[in-house]
Design a protein around this motif. Sequence first.
Motif, PDB file in Angstrom:
ATOM      1  N   GLN A 178       8.315  -0.549 -30.555  1.00  0.00           N
ATOM      2  CA  GLN A 178       9.746  -0.307 -30.796  1.00  0.00           C
ATOM      3  C   GLN A 178      10.611   1.195 -29.899  1.00  0.00           C
ATOM      4  O   GLN A 178      11.538   1.142 -29.317  1.00  0.00           O
ATOM      5  CB  GLN A 178      10.972   0.076 -32.275  1.00  0.00           C
ATOM      6  CG  GLN A 178      11.852  -0.138 -32.357  1.00  0.00           C
ATOM      7  CD  GLN A 178      12.954  -0.336 -33.668  1.00  0.00           C
ATOM      8  OE1 GLN A 178      12.019  -0.527 -34.883  1.00  0.00           O
ATOM      9  NE2 GLN A 178      13.808  -0.498 -34.130  1.00  0.00           N
ATOM     10  N   ASN A 214      10.554  -7.464 -40.153  1.00  0.00           N
ATOM     11  CA  ASN A 214      11.889  -6.729 -40.183  1.00  0.00           C
ATOM     12  C   ASN A 214      12.614  -5.508 -38.887  1.00  0.00           C
ATOM     13  O   ASN A 214      13.658  -5.094 -39.430  1.00  0.00           O
ATOM     14  CB  ASN A 214      10.583  -5.478 -40.842  1.00  0.00           C
ATOM     15  CG  ASN A 214       9.720  -5.089 -41.450  1.00  0.00           C
ATOM     16  OD1 ASN A 214      10.109  -5.238 -42.910  1.00  0.00           O
ATOM     17  ND2 ASN A 214       9.258  -4.811 -41.163  1.00  0.00           N
ATOM     18  N   LEU A 215      12.274  -6.230 -37.732  1.00  0.00           N
ATOM     19  CA  LEU A 215      12.841  -5.808 -36.528  1.00  0.00           C
ATOM     20  C   LEU A 215      14.521  -6.693 -37.199  1.00  0.00           C
ATOM     21  O   LEU A 215      15.609  -6.220 -36.516  1.00  0.00           O
ATOM     22  CB  LEU A 215      12.231  -6.722 -35.292  1.00  0.00           C
ATOM     23  CG  LEU A 215      11.234  -5.145 -34.450  1.00  0.00           C
ATOM     24  CD1 LEU A 215      10.723  -5.910 -33.557  1.00  0.00           C
ATOM     25  CD2 LEU A 215      11.854  -4.410 -34.253  1.00  0.00           C
ATOM     26  N   ARG A 227      15.677  -7.722 -39.542  1.00  0.00           N
ATOM     27  CA  ARG A 227      16.651  -7.166 -40.506  1.00  0.00           C
ATOM     28  C   ARG A 227      17.717  -5.637 -39.826  1.00  0.00           C
ATOM     29  O   ARG A 227      18.548  -5.606 -40.572  1.00  0.00           O
ATOM     30  CB  ARG A 227      16.040  -6.418 -42.123  1.00  0.00           C
ATOM     31  CG  ARG A 227      15.281  -7.543 -43.493  1.00  0.00           C
ATOM     32  CD  ARG A 227      15.409  -6.194 -44.166  1.00  0.00           C
ATOM     33  NE  ARG A 227      14.139  -5.100 -44.427  1.00  0.00           N
ATOM     34  CZ  ARG A 227      13.327  -5.345 -45.082  1.00  0.00           C
ATOM     35  NH1 ARG A 227      12.724  -6.203 -45.213  1.00  0.00           N
ATOM     36  NH2 ARG A 227      12.187  -3.782 -45.005  1.00  0.00           N
ATOM     37  N   MET A 228      16.951  -5.301 -38.644  1.00  0.00           N
ATOM     38  CA  MET A 228      17.644  -4.034 -38.382  1.00  0.00           C
ATOM     39  C   MET A 228      18.163  -4.911 -37.484  1.00  0.00           C
ATOM     40  O   MET A 228      19.598  -4.169 -37.475  1.00  0.00           O
ATOM     41  CB  MET A 228      16.518  -3.482 -37.503  1.00  0.00           C
ATOM     42  CG  MET A 228      15.700  -2.374 -38.544  1.00  0.00           C
ATOM     43  SD  MET A 228      14.388  -1.817 -37.330  1.00  0.00           S
ATOM     44  CE  MET A 228      15.177  -0.183 -36.993  1.00  0.00           C
ATOM     45  N   LYS A 275      21.288  -5.157 -39.433  1.00  0.00           N
ATOM     46  CA  LYS A 275      22.369  -3.914 -40.062  1.00  0.00           C
ATOM     47  C   LYS A 275      23.247  -3.930 -38.445  1.00  0.00           C
ATOM     48  O   LYS A 275      23.792  -2.727 -38.956  1.00  0.00           O
ATOM     49  CB  LYS A 275      21.571  -3.623 -40.430  1.00  0.00           C
ATOM     50  CG  LYS A 275      21.030  -3.643 -41.530  1.00  0.00           C
ATOM     51  CD  LYS A 275      20.162  -2.331 -42.568  1.00  0.00           C
ATOM     52  CE  LYS A 275      19.814  -3.429 -43.432  1.00  0.00           C
ATOM     53  NZ  LYS A 275      18.179  -2.486 -44.133  1.00  0.00           N
ATOM     54  N   ARG A 305      21.853  -2.425 -36.117  1.00  0.00           N
ATOM     55  CA  ARG A 305      21.143  -0.930 -35.153  1.00  0.00           C
ATOM     56  C   ARG A 305      20.746  -1.136 -34.756  1.00  0.00           C
ATOM     57  O   ARG A 305      20.071  -0.464 -33.398  1.00  0.00           O
ATOM     58  CB  ARG A 305      20.186  -0.945 -36.855  1.00  0.00           C
ATOM     59  CG  ARG A 305      20.025  -0.432 -38.714  1.00  0.00           C
ATOM     60  CD  ARG A 305      20.268   0.930 -38.417  1.00  0.00           C
ATOM     61  NE  ARG A 305      21.238   1.253 -39.276  1.00  0.00           N
ATOM     62  CZ  ARG A 305      20.266   0.899 -40.768  1.00  0.00           C
ATOM     63  NH1 ARG A 305      19.330   1.765 -41.090  1.00  0.00           N
ATOM     64  NH2 ARG A 305      21.552   0.885 -41.778  1.00  0.00           N
ATOM     65  N   ILE A 306      20.042  -2.318 -33.893  1.00  0.00           N
ATOM     66  CA  ILE A 306      19.132  -2.884 -33.055  1.00  0.00           C
ATOM     67  C   ILE A 306      20.029  -4.145 -31.785  1.00  0.00           C
ATOM     68  O   ILE A 306      20.499  -4.923 -33.528  1.00  0.00           O
ATOM     69  CB  ILE A 306      17.720  -3.239 -32.843  1.00  0.00           C
ATOM     70  CG1 ILE A 306      17.214  -3.600 -34.065  1.00  0.00           C
ATOM     71  CG2 ILE A 306      17.585  -1.100 -33.268  1.00  0.00           C
ATOM     72  CD1 ILE A 306      15.461  -4.183 -34.131  1.00  0.00           C
ATOM     73  N   GLN A 321      14.637  -6.650 -29.763  1.00  0.00           N
ATOM     74  CA  GLN A 321      13.802  -7.512 -30.836  1.00  0.00           C
ATOM     75  C   GLN A 321      13.148  -8.217 -29.982  1.00  0.00           C
ATOM     76  O   GLN A 321      11.701  -8.024 -29.976  1.00  0.00           O
ATOM     77  CB  GLN A 321      14.741  -8.072 -31.807  1.00  0.00           C
ATOM     78  CG  GLN A 321      13.536  -9.049 -32.397  1.00  0.00           C
ATOM     79  CD  GLN A 321      14.489 -10.078 -33.818  1.00  0.00           C
ATOM     80  OE1 GLN A 321      15.700  -9.931 -33.947  1.00  0.00           O
ATOM     81  NE2 GLN A 321      13.771 -10.288 -34.627  1.00  0.00           N
ATOM     82  N   PRO A 366       8.318   2.259 -40.573  1.00  0.00           N
ATOM     83  CA  PRO A 366       9.458   2.346 -40.250  1.00  0.00           C
ATOM     84  C   PRO A 366      10.637   3.530 -40.494  1.00  0.00           C
ATOM     85  O   PRO A 366      11.552   3.435 -39.810  1.00  0.00           O
ATOM     86  CB  PRO A 366       9.725   0.584 -40.287  1.00  0.00           C
ATOM     87  CG  PRO A 366       8.567   0.255 -40.132  1.00  0.00           C
ATOM     88  CD  PRO A 366       7.808   1.014 -41.266  1.00  0.00           C
ATOM     89  N   VAL A 367      10.329   3.374 -41.842  1.00  0.00           N
ATOM     90  CA  VAL A 367      11.228   4.279 -42.017  1.00  0.00           C
ATOM     91  C   VAL A 367      11.341   5.622 -42.475  1.00  0.00           C
ATOM     92  O   VAL A 367      12.131   6.438 -42.205  1.00  0.00           O
ATOM     93  CB  VAL A 367      11.619   3.474 -43.494  1.00  0.00           C
ATOM     94  CG1 VAL A 367      12.504   3.925 -44.959  1.00  0.00           C
ATOM     95  CG2 VAL A 367      12.185   2.403 -44.104  1.00  0.00           C
TER      96      VAL A 367
END
Length: 281
Positions: free
Chosen positions: A21, A46-47, A49-50, A53, A55-56, A61, A144-145
């Motif tokens: 990423q 997980n990407l 989900r981002m 939201k 975020r990306i 992705q 990632p968090v």
Amino acid sequence: MNLSVIGAGTMGNGIAHVFAQAGHDVTLVDLDHDRLGAARATIDKNLGRMVAKERITAEDQAATLDRLKAETDLVKGVANADLVVEAATENAELKARIFDQLDDAAPPTAILASNTSSISITQIAAATDRPEQVIGMHFFNPVPVMKLVEVVRGLATSDETYETVQTLAESLGKTPVEVNDAAGFVSNRVLMPMINEAIFCVQEGVATPEAVDTVMKLGMAHPMGPLTLADFIGLDVCLSIMEVLHRELGEDKYRPCPLLRKMVTAGRLGRKSGRGFYDYA
Ligand code: CAA
């Protein structure tokens, strides 16, 4: 940078995710083809989900996944690496064997890092002919968090190696913290005795697991109580880290709680086995 990650388990796939990423080319290496497929699916999820939201973007992705290669052959997987992070099972002999192979297969200039949570970096480095290029790069789950990378200097780790890893960690948006090589480093030397003590509280009937966790969550603002966290980390991992602390530091205060040992013997390993202090079925 060309990065290789050895081991496609929870930590390995998280590390590969954050490297890719951040724009690095990553080769994820595992002997098990199915685990590589599962790791890629987890990273994709997980990407996703981002993206949901915002975020990306969906393009980010796709580009991240494009930078991620999978390989079952370790020699091929590290042939062009500038830096390798080993995230295999927490076993000193296994890590020594892997580092011996990495030393032969990776370019002579490559840095060899380990994500070990408790095994001595100096000991791992001794399996290679380049101990000045061996270092600990300890990530935290979920990778990632969690913002921390504990960067562990072995006895021979050079300043140049340290600085490269520090810069790399910062490029991931993480905060690197420098520590020296000692059993459990700082993170697990402080965290694991707390978890072990929480298990003693349950063993001695001081309180139920739910009560212990509520005390620490609401009284100390921990995001997870220590027993939920122990289940999340894996009780076998907690036991093996306590054993390293007890053996290396030699004091009774690091003695693994008998209930922890009993639960591991019974196969109650936490989330990954479906049962630990709590049920996950
Ligand atoms: N992968 C990627 N992202 C994840 C994730 C995962 N496995 N799990 C949760 N997330 C993300 C969620 O998408 C969410 O993202 P946004 O903030 O962008 O919405 C965020 O994390 C929070 O998740 P949730 O709202 O679902 O749940 P939460 O608020 O309860 O947080 C948690 C979950 C981050 C795991 C939190 O409970 C926590 O920080 N727990 C403590 C974790 C910890 O201590 N880890 C260290 C373990 S020790 C270790 O790893 C090293 C060792 O050597 C043993």
